[in-house]
Design an enzyme around this catalytic site. Sequence first.
Site, PDB file in Angstrom:
ATOM      1  N   GLU A   1      27.352   6.313  52.860  1.00  0.00           N
ATOM      2  CA  GLU A   1      27.857   5.158  52.118  1.00  0.00           C
ATOM      3  C   GLU A   1      29.381   5.068  52.225  1.00  0.00           C
ATOM      4  O   GLU A   1      30.045   4.460  51.386  1.00  0.00           O
ATOM      5  CB  GLU A   1      27.394   5.219  50.662  1.00  0.00           C
TER       6      GLU A   1
ATOM      7  N   GLU B   1      31.944   8.802  42.917  1.00  0.00           N
ATOM      8  CA  GLU B   1      30.513   9.064  43.179  1.00  0.00           C
ATOM      9  C   GLU B   1      30.054   8.119  44.284  1.00  0.00           C
ATOM     10  O   GLU B   1      29.251   7.222  44.078  1.00  0.00           O
ATOM     11  CB  GLU B   1      29.666   8.916  41.919  1.00  0.00           C
TER      12      GLU B   1
END
Length: 728
Positions: free
Chosen positions: A461, A452
């Site tokens: 990210e 995730e």
Amino acid sequence: MAEASIDPGKPMSPQYYVGLQPELSTLDTAIDSDGILSTVTDGYDVLSVPITNPHFRSRVSRISQSVSDPAIVPHIAPPIYPEVNFAPNSTYAQHVLGMCAKWIELDSTDPRIAGVSAQILKHELSYASFCGLSYVIVPGPTRRNNVALYAESLNAALAAVPYINIIVHLAMAETGVEDPSGPDVPAPVDAMSIWDIWNSVRTICDYTSRLSVGLQLPAKLPPQTVVSRWFAEPITVLFISANIFLSNPKGYPVLSKAHQFLLFKYMKIKPYTILQDVREATQIRTSSKLSSKQDERAYLIYMRHLHTILPSPTAMEKFGRGYQDYLQNPLQPLRDNLESGTYEVFEKDPVKYAQYEKAIFGALSERGPNPYGQPVIVAVVGAGRGPLIACALRASERAKVPIFAYAVEKNPNAYTYLLQRKKLQWQSNVEIVFTDMRSWNPTHKVDIMVSELLGSFGDNELSPECLDGVQCVLKSNGIMIPQSYSSHFIPAMSPKIFSSIRSQNKEDIMNTPYVVMLQAVDLLGMEIKQAWEFRHPCLYIGANAQWPASHRIGGPQHQRYDGLQNDDSTATVGRDTPIDIGNEHNNRHVKARFSIESRGVMHGFVGYFESVLYGDVEISTRPDTINKKSKDMVSWFPIWFPISTPLYVPDDAEIEISVWRKTDNRKVWYEWSVETFVLVPVPGLGSDNRDSIASASPARATSTPTKRVRLGCSKLHNPGGKYSSMLL
């Protein structure tokens, strides 16, 4: 329907403020503290009061007439008692909105009138500030062709009186502009003209935070485009005349359904609601059998009733309460070790983890039990505090497929917490691994890898780089969850966000993407468009990588390959074939064109993402697909890419946004720039002209060719990752 009252000795506490603007005929003399107290204890929160009264206007008129030379602007002395309507009182100042004289003309073409008006404005603002008022309402421009003079007068007044905020009273649209979806045929007037005037005033005043809008709601509402544009503006007051109310079967005043829906939308930004013409409307209404006093209060009671029947906030609105339009730097979990509280916030999203569990269940069901009786190896990379481990164990039990799970985590504090969970909950079928996933070298290859690592723009990210680094431990037929994710974007208008960024007066802030819970924002484009996509497992990593031939050593470098194109010049590269891989395969570039139907100002663009977790299990943050794919998911706010200078866009225009995702093998960063175009009809222009297209949008198709004329462009933001980047 509850009635509200306020103790004037205490700060105002209701979530929504309702005020009253009394008739001018009742204000020939000053209002004392008892008068304000009487209004407040009647249930109103604020009173909108003219600062001066007709006595002051009479004196100004006499002085102006006494000066016969048209080249001389008469000098006007400040108002004195009894020319003012209230005296200073700090106890009640919070309950008063001052109103400048409606008869001033700051934009007059007569220099004498404009000069006198500017003096009166400063005098009234000065007196309001002396009395402790925070806001003063000023009548809006009356002429389209003299807006600059009006704005200059406001700017000078703000500079002269530094502790006051000006609310410009404006109509929502020109009279006669109606929603074409309604029963009436709209008049041929410009629906956006009043907003256009406001935009000019706000721009000339340099987006000062001390300038806002007091919007007058019309009896017949304008098109939704106009309503949406105004919603993005700094609205402090909504003015509602009692004359636009209807009567229900019992004779009580009510608003139309359309007006109710508009108020429900605007109440999200919590403006003051000021009722006007209450006494006049009460006298006109004949169906009510209430006494005059009760009948006047019926409007207030109805507004309080609307506050009690507001639509329930969405899951995202509940989750993000207090963070609307608040700028946050995106997380960098690869660089930073997150706090437990941050993990805990993410874990409060049941929708996301339900989708992940569904995806893991689907992968286990399709894969089935190991034919040799061995458990299926599942690795959660970037395990955090372990929510995906719990999802995997539940999915294993449901699918009746035994698993052995690895929880790989580099955060030493999260690792300690995982060890505790293993001892208390998971025991022998989970192994906790303390390492950067890119350095992990397990004894057994992995069947299913779950992560995730997605950010608000999908890849911001560093999910691609992290998963590339750990892909080597995946079996050749292994499954990665998510299987893919794509970034999406659309141009947007948000004066509030622009002002917030610019007020910090730092170059890096204008070149940094921010995570924002959007509220006072209007999307300008007619559709959200995809920027790029990443898929996992990556086809260009590993012993049998399929790479474009240009990426082999000796080929031209820095050629873009974004995973969305078909490239026939691929080569199957064996284990010993030298390849200059680096991180170049994760570079991306997109140039997208957006049609703009109605004028606006672009302050940046909004980014979203969609992801295929496994098979038909998806998650999305796009406002047009989230309800279908992951309704009520709250883990991600959108991302905002600012532009340093707002770009005005006229009707039937186009915006082109170019975005790059770049890397130098030490860091990853985004660069972006914007271009704007207007479509000019050119009769007789050849259809083969490369700059001509049929129209701005399918809805306005025309046989007349149009030429794209460049209006302007932004600078290149964040070149070379100078201001913001994600460290590898």
